[in-house]
Design a protein around this motif. Sequence first.
Motif, mmCIF file in Angstrom:
data_model
loop_
_atom_site.group_PDB
_atom_site.id
_atom_site.type_symbol
_atom_site.label_atom_id
_atom_site.label_comp_id
_atom_site.label_asym_id
_atom_site.label_seq_id
_atom_site.Cartn_x
_atom_site.Cartn_y
_atom_site.Cartn_z
ATOM 1 N N ALA A 66 75.456 18.278 90.459
ATOM 2 C CA ALA A 66 75.650 18.411 91.897
ATOM 3 C C ALA A 66 76.367 17.191 92.467
ATOM 4 C CB ALA A 66 74.311 18.617 92.593
ATOM 5 N N ALA A 67 75.940 15.999 92.061
ATOM 6 C CA ALA A 67 76.578 14.777 92.562
ATOM 7 C C ALA A 67 78.047 14.729 92.144
ATOM 8 C CB ALA A 67 75.833 13.547 92.045
ATOM 9 N N LYS A 68 78.315 15.116 90.917
ATOM 10 C CA LYS A 68 79.704 15.116 90.433
ATOM 11 C C LYS A 68 80.558 16.081 91.254
ATOM 12 C CE LYS A 68 82.415 15.698 86.226
ATOM 13 N NZ LYS A 68 82.376 16.038 84.810
ATOM 14 N N ALA A 69 80.050 17.273 91.511
ATOM 15 C CA ALA A 69 80.804 18.263 92.288
ATOM 16 C C ALA A 69 81.027 17.781 93.719
ATOM 17 C CB ALA A 69 80.070 19.602 92.285
ATOM 18 N N TYR A 70 79.983 17.267 94.342
ATOM 19 C CA TYR A 70 80.121 16.803 95.726
ATOM 20 C C TYR A 70 81.044 15.595 95.835
ATOM 21 C CZ TYR A 70 77.085 20.009 98.167
ATOM 22 O OH TYR A 70 76.558 21.131 98.747
ATOM 23 N N ASN A 71 81.048 14.730 94.848
ATOM 24 C CA ASN A 71 81.969 13.591 94.897
ATOM 25 C C ASN A 71 83.419 14.043 94.728
ATOM 26 O OD1 ASN A 71 80.342 11.353 95.546
ATOM 27 N ND2 ASN A 71 79.463 11.423 93.499
ATOM 28 N N ARG A 72 83.650 15.106 93.963
ATOM 29 C CA ARG A 72 85.004 15.674 93.878
ATOM 30 C C ARG A 72 85.420 16.250 95.232
ATOM 31 N NH1 ARG A 72 86.833 19.606 89.968
ATOM 32 N NH2 ARG A 72 88.834 18.809 90.674
ATOM 33 N N ILE A 73 84.487 16.932 95.893
ATOM 34 C CA ILE A 73 84.787 17.484 97.222
ATOM 35 C C ILE A 73 85.039 16.341 98.206
ATOM 36 C CG2 ILE A 73 83.840 18.770 99.177
ATOM 37 C CD1 ILE A 73 82.317 20.489 97.088
ATOM 38 N N ARG A 74 84.257 15.289 98.096
ATOM 39 C CA ARG A 74 84.420 14.111 98.969
ATOM 40 C C ARG A 74 85.827 13.550 98.859
ATOM 41 N NH1 ARG A 74 83.044 8.266 98.523
ATOM 42 N NH2 ARG A 74 82.975 8.559 96.292
ATOM 43 N N GLU A 75 86.325 13.447 97.628
ATOM 44 C CA GLU A 75 87.689 12.933 97.417
ATOM 45 C C GLU A 75 88.733 13.903 97.969
ATOM 46 O OE1 GLU A 75 88.535 9.916 96.387
ATOM 47 O OE2 GLU A 75 86.390 9.466 96.290
ATOM 48 N N ALA A 76 88.511 15.198 97.777
ATOM 49 C CA ALA A 76 89.454 16.198 98.295
ATOM 50 C C ALA A 76 89.484 16.160 99.827
ATOM 51 C CB ALA A 76 89.092 17.585 97.801
ATOM 52 N N LEU A 77 88.333 16.001 100.447
ATOM 53 C CA LEU A 77 88.295 15.921 101.911
ATOM 54 C C LEU A 77 89.023 14.683 102.419
ATOM 55 C CD1 LEU A 77 84.633 17.049 102.648
ATOM 56 C CD2 LEU A 77 86.725 18.279 103.235
ATOM 57 N N ARG A 78 88.919 13.616 101.691
ATOM 58 C CA ARG A 78 89.616 12.385 102.077
ATOM 59 C C ARG A 78 91.130 12.581 102.004
ATOM 60 N NH1 ARG A 78 88.149 7.671 98.521
ATOM 61 N NH2 ARG A 78 86.204 7.814 99.659
ATOM 62 N N ALA A 79 91.593 13.272 100.975
ATOM 63 C CA ALA A 79 93.024 13.440 100.749
ATOM 64 C C ALA A 79 93.650 14.561 101.583
ATOM 65 C CB ALA A 79 93.285 13.707 99.267
ATOM 66 N N CYS A 80 92.895 15.621 101.819
ATOM 67 C CA CYS A 80 93.480 16.832 102.414
ATOM 68 C C CYS A 80 93.135 17.037 103.881
ATOM 69 C CB CYS A 80 93.035 18.058 101.624
ATOM 70 S SG CYS A 80 93.510 17.991 99.901
ATOM 71 N N ARG A 81 92.366 16.179 104.442
ATOM 72 C CA ARG A 81 91.943 16.291 105.834
ATOM 73 C C ARG A 81 91.221 17.610 106.083
ATOM 74 N NH1 ARG A 81 92.238 11.199 106.621
ATOM 75 N NH2 ARG A 81 94.261 10.315 106.286
ATOM 76 N N GLN A 82 91.733 18.439 106.989
ATOM 77 C CA GLN A 82 91.006 19.645 107.365
ATOM 78 C C GLN A 82 91.800 20.909 107.064
ATOM 79 O OE1 GLN A 82 89.176 19.524 111.176
ATOM 80 N NE2 GLN A 82 88.418 17.466 110.906
ATOM 81 N N GLU A 83 92.389 20.977 105.910
ATOM 82 C CA GLU A 83 93.162 22.146 105.513
ATOM 83 C C GLU A 83 92.448 22.842 104.352
ATOM 84 O OE1 GLU A 83 97.092 20.695 104.648
ATOM 85 O OE2 GLU A 83 97.036 19.404 106.396
ATOM 86 N N PRO A 84 91.767 23.977 104.620
ATOM 87 C CA PRO A 84 90.977 24.637 103.572
ATOM 88 C C PRO A 84 91.766 24.951 102.302
ATOM 89 C CG PRO A 84 90.493 25.614 105.701
ATOM 90 C CD PRO A 84 91.628 24.656 105.902
ATOM 91 N N GLU A 85 92.973 25.462 102.436
ATOM 92 C CA GLU A 85 93.763 25.820 101.253
ATOM 93 C C GLU A 85 94.111 24.584 100.432
ATOM 94 O OE1 GLU A 85 94.830 26.673 104.427
ATOM 95 O OE2 GLU A 85 93.918 28.655 104.402
ATOM 96 N N ALA A 86 94.437 23.494 101.102
ATOM 97 C CA ALA A 86 94.772 22.251 100.403
ATOM 98 C C ALA A 86 93.544 21.670 99.706
ATOM 99 C CB ALA A 86 95.358 21.235 101.387
#
Length: 94
Positions: A66-86
Amino acid sequence: MEFDEVKPEHFITLSRDPFPHILIDRALMQIAGGGPVASDFHKKALAAAGWKHHNLIPFGKHPKDAAKAYNRIREALRACRQEPEAILAALEGP
């Protein structure tokens, strides 16, 4: 969006303050606009980030996964801002 690192112990500890994964969940739901569409986006993001367990399996059963998955999402949110497809594209990439 900036979130603190998600640690495995967050899934097996109680706290008055929301842990980073809760804040990430809220952000994902907000980005997708709420409702059933947001729930579907949340499931897709977790799966793309590496959560291989059924959505009824609690994160506390597999806190490291779970921590690994959420940290990947954390990085994606940092890079992609608020674009769901990105966000999904970033999670599905390498």
